[in-house]
Scaffold this motif. Structure first.
Motif, short mmCIF file in Angstrom:
data_model
loop_
_atom_site.label_atom_id
_atom_site.label_comp_id
_atom_site.label_asym_id
_atom_site.label_seq_id
_atom_site.Cartn_x
_atom_site.Cartn_y
_atom_site.Cartn_z
N ARG A 82 68.99 44.92 13.74
CA ARG A 82 69.78 45.91 14.47
C ARG A 82 70.41 45.33 15.73
O ARG A 82 71.48 45.75 16.14
CB ARG A 82 68.92 47.14 14.80
N SER A 83 69.72 44.38 16.36
CA SER A 83 70.30 43.79 17.56
C SER A 83 71.34 42.72 17.20
O SER A 83 71.99 42.20 18.07
CB SER A 83 69.22 43.23 18.47
N ASP A 84 71.48 42.42 15.92
CA ASP A 84 72.53 41.50 15.50
C ASP A 84 73.81 42.21 15.13
O ASP A 84 74.80 41.58 14.82
CB ASP A 84 72.07 40.69 14.28
N LEU A 85 73.77 43.54 15.12
CA LEU A 85 74.96 44.29 14.73
C LEU A 85 75.85 44.54 15.92
O LEU A 85 75.41 44.71 17.04
CB LEU A 85 74.53 45.65 14.14
N SER A 86 77.14 44.59 15.64
CA SER A 86 78.10 44.93 16.69
C SER A 86 78.01 46.43 16.96
O SER A 86 77.34 47.16 16.25
CB SER A 86 79.50 44.60 16.22
N ARG A 87 78.67 46.83 17.99
CA ARG A 87 78.59 48.22 18.44
C ARG A 87 78.85 49.23 17.32
O ARG A 87 78.02 50.09 17.02
CB ARG A 87 79.60 48.42 19.56
N ARG B 178 76.44 49.13 14.31
CA ARG B 178 75.17 49.73 14.64
C ARG B 178 75.25 51.26 14.59
O ARG B 178 74.37 51.93 14.06
CB ARG B 178 74.80 49.29 16.05
N GLN B 179 76.31 51.78 15.15
CA GLN B 179 76.51 53.23 15.14
C GLN B 179 76.56 53.75 13.70
O GLN B 179 75.98 54.80 13.39
CB GLN B 179 77.81 53.59 15.87
N ASP C 238 73.12 53.64 11.96
CA ASP C 238 72.27 54.74 12.43
C ASP C 238 72.62 56.04 11.71
O ASP C 238 71.73 56.79 11.32
CB ASP C 238 72.41 54.91 13.94
N TYR D 35 71.19 55.90 8.17
CA TYR D 35 69.75 56.11 8.14
C TYR D 35 69.39 57.56 8.43
O TYR D 35 68.51 58.13 7.80
CB TYR D 35 69.01 55.17 9.09
N ARG D 36 70.08 58.15 9.37
CA ARG D 36 69.80 59.54 9.73
C ARG D 36 70.08 60.47 8.55
O ARG D 36 69.29 61.37 8.25
CB ARG D 36 70.67 59.94 10.92
N PRO E 242 80.52 58.56 17.61
CA PRO E 242 81.00 58.88 18.94
C PRO E 242 82.38 58.24 19.14
O PRO E 242 82.61 57.12 18.69
CB PRO E 242 79.96 58.23 19.85
N ALA F 178 62.50 49.26 13.86
CA ALA F 178 63.10 49.87 15.05
C ALA F 178 62.01 50.29 16.03
O ALA F 178 62.14 50.06 17.24
CB ALA F 178 63.96 51.07 14.65
N ASP G 169 62.01 66.87 26.35
CA ASP G 169 62.90 67.04 25.19
C ASP G 169 62.20 66.85 23.86
O ASP G 169 62.76 67.16 22.81
CB ASP G 169 64.06 66.05 25.28
#
Lengths: 131, 131
Positions: free
Chosen positions: B6-11, B14-15, B18, B21-22, B36, B81, B106
């Motif tokens: 996940r930290s190898d993915l670009s912005r 990664r979005q 996610d 997966y959600r 977003p 994660a 929250d």
DNA sequence: GCTGTCATGCTAAAATTTTAGCATTACCTT
DNA sequence: AAGGTAATGCTAAAATTTTAGCATGACAGC
């Protein structure tokens, strides 16, 4: 600071923020040492400067070099990161997340740690009962 | 699949991961709706194609459109994660992470949820006691 | 003084990511 | 049939990120 700021960061920015949170503070050389597939020293410095310009990071002089710190308090960032993982992978369920952690060989808990965890839950239950 | 993928993915990558997966699976239009600051439809499709080329995603025909799914099983990705967040923000400590969750307004738990969580811990303790 | 090493400020090029648009196909509705 | 909408495959340009290198300064050691 945007709610999901970590997903707004580019690859390297994100890697650097993680190192800063893990270590609390770090010099450019320390950040470099922590990076996967590391670039050169000046690349890291340039990225740190950009993160500072964007307001994610600040620096302090420490002797003759700079040390960088995250702008967002660790606790906030930690909560935010946890929420995001819960939301993405566990439909928001703490129970499911904890179950996953408990079943994970790599994050196995000792008897003592489980006991402390049970205490934690009990305290939360006590707090829940008292209006 | 690299450990910290996940930290190898670009912005944007990664979005998108996610969202997948959600939701478990999603069409390009659904991915677009979840992003977003969303780009155009064709931008999303191009990114999905790239993610597929990189092996992070696969698609299935569903009627007359494609639906995209993550390649890495959800459970694996979830564990990974969680571990990453524990390591980055909590020095690897499950206890600290759970404490943070419990103290977070929250993510407040009901009495019943706390009870189930306590059961979970008890089961782990039982399992711990039997050699 | 000179050299070497560490550091910073700055620049801009290289690399990568992100984006939109074209051509085409498949449908539905009029 | 024509028009509209939704979809895919593909391309390449725009935007952003990543990278390295230069100039300079501060030390320490010879």
């Amino acid at each position: 600071m945007a709610k999901g700021f970590r997903s707004d960061l580019s690859r390297r920015e994100r890697q650097i923020m993680d190192i800063l949170y893990r270590q609390g503070r770090a010099s450019a050389a320390e950040v470099l040492a922590g990076l996967p597939d590391p670039p050169g020293y000046s690349a890291v410095r340039a990225l740190l400067r950009i993160l500072e310009e964007k307001g994610h990071v600040r620096h302090e002089g420490e002797g003759k070099r700079y040390v960088y710190l995250p702008m967002q308090p660790r606790q906030n960032a930690a909560q935010s990161a946890l929420r995001q993982v819960l939301h993405t992978f566990f439909g928001g369920s703490i129970e499911n997340a904890v179950a996953t952690l408990l079943s994970d060989q790599d994050t196995q808990l000792s008897e003592e740690e489980l006991a402390r965890l049970a205490d934690l839950i009990d305290q939360a239950r006590e707090g829940e009962k008292q209006p």
